[in-house]
Design an enzyme around this catalytic site. Structure first.
Site, PDB file in Angstrom:
ATOM      1  CG  ASP A  10      -1.746   1.198   1.391  1.00  0.00           C
ATOM      2  OD1 ASP A  10      -2.393   1.571   0.400  1.00  0.00           O
ATOM      3  OD2 ASP A  10      -1.758   1.797   2.479  1.00  0.00           O
ATOM      4  CG  ASP A  12      -1.928   7.371   0.869  1.00  0.00           C
ATOM      5  OD1 ASP A  12      -0.902   8.023   0.595  1.00  0.00           O
ATOM      6  OD2 ASP A  12      -2.974   7.424   0.200  1.00  0.00           O
ATOM      7  CG  ASP A 183      -2.254   2.182   6.527  1.00  0.00           C
ATOM      8  OD1 ASP A 183      -2.198   2.026   5.296  1.00  0.00           O
ATOM      9  OD2 ASP A 183      -2.971   3.035   7.077  1.00  0.00           O
TER      10      ASP A 183
END
Length: 372
Positions: A10, A12, A183
């Site tokens: 991922d 961000d 996250d």
């Protein structure tokens, strides 16, 4: 050979510091519209936005709808009259967001280490224009074998379709050697599970998991991720190399204090132009601020700066009497030094340093150090 030969990442809050980018872009946009842009406004927006993205992950709305309604929802939550400019506010926010490409501390080093043993690829749900701009500006694209953004693929995490597109493009046939790292439990981890690959929750803030979604692994730092991806012999080789931490950085700053003139110091270093440092002095005040920042960190944070999320930075800022922005600058300088030291280690270091010249600042290469 690595345990996992392909690592899907991922963007961000896994590689790029989205919290910092979001905060700055939101503050600037709200100020332009002459709306409240204090901490309460940020927390309200963050709550509204999180709820909408969770709804997207559950298939309850699409991204176009999310972008259309989120600032109208924000205005409502702030008990402000709807100005009818929700879509325009969103467009301006996205424009500003695209200009912020702050890396999480240690991210570049982690990508460099991982790219040596595994295929790396990005899978992101962000807006294509925003993510492409930030990915390019941060320089992380050079480590990637593929970049897959939901808006371009036509499927968003946690749908397996986004992952299947990546597998086909990358030529992945053995999914048992693929690891998804992110996250967001609802998007990244659930998405990886839907696609039939192992998952790793990147959780530097040690947030409690209340979702019922269980990742195979949970890590709080990139160093812990190495232990999952790398074979023991690869990890042992990496650990034999010198690890430069904020604790080491602090020790070097302490040694600089009281040095005064730097010309003699430069003259002892291969490839350095001592004349460029004539009459240059150490900025004691800047060094003192940097010293206060590092002293306000816990020992774990000094050894593992990747764990410094926004809440930790706020605590360190309060303890050292500086703004969060100054901590971000220090972490960028530290990352530059880490990269430079790694590049200049081993055979041919002197030649590399000479070729670099003054790239790292006007003081003969010391520009990355605070106070110099």
């Amino acid at each position: 050979m690595a345990i996992y030969t392909c690592v899907l990442l991922d963007v961000d809050n896994t590689i790029l510091d989205f919290d910092a980018a979001e905060r700055q872009a939101l503050t600037d946009m709200l100020a332009e519209y002459e709306l409240p842009h204090d901490e309460a406004a940020y927390e309200t927006y963050h709550k509204v936005n999180r709820e909408l993205w969770d709804s997207l992950a559950k298939g309850q709305l699409n991204k176009q709808k999310l972008f259309q309604i989120r600032f109208s929802r924000f205005m409502q939550a702030m008990q402000l009259p709807d100005n009818g400019k929700g879509k325009a506010m969103n467009d301006r926010y996205e424009e500003l967001l695209a200009t912020h490409a702050d890396l999480l501390p240690g991210a570049l080093t982690a990508l460099e280490e991982l790219s040596e043993v595994a295929t790396l690829a990005i899978v992101s749900n962000g807006a294509a224009a925003v993510q492409e701009s930030r990915i390019a500006a941060s320089g992380i694209d050079r480590y990637m074998d593929g970049i897959y953004i939901s808006e371009k693929v036509g499927a968003a995490k946690p749908s397996a379709k986004l992952f299947e597109h990546a597998f086909r493009d990358l030529g992945i046939t053995n999914k048992s050697r693929v690891l998804m790292v992110g996250d967001d439990l609802l998007a990244d981890i659930k998405g990886g599970m839907n696609a039939g690959v192992d998952t790793c929750w990147f959780n530097p803030g040690n947030v409690e998991n209340k979702t019922g979604i269980t990742p195979k692994f949970t890590v709080s730092s990139y160093e812990e991720l190495y232990r999952i991806v790398m074979e023991p012999e690869e990890l042992e080789k990496k650990l034999r190399t010198n690890k430069f931490t904020l604790a080491d950085f602090y020790d070097q700053l302490v040694q600089l204090k009281g040095m005064g003139n730097l010309q003699d110091l430069a003259g002892m270093m291969p490839g350095m132009n001592a004349g460029a440092l004539k009459n240059a002095q150490v900025d004691e005040a800047a060094l003192a601020r940097t010293e206060a920042i590092i002293q306000s960190m816990t020992p774990y944070e000094r050894e593992n700066p990747a764990c410094l999320n926004h809440s930790r930075k706020r605590r360190v800022a309060a303890g050292s009497g500086v703004k969060v922005e100054e901590i971000n600058r220090l972490l960028k300088q530290f990352e530059m030094m880490n990269q430079m030291m790694k590049q200049f280690s081993g055979p041919g270091a002197s030649r590399k340093l000479k070729r670099m010249g003054g790239k790292f600042g006007g003081l003969g290469g010391f520009g990355g150090l605070p106070g110099m």
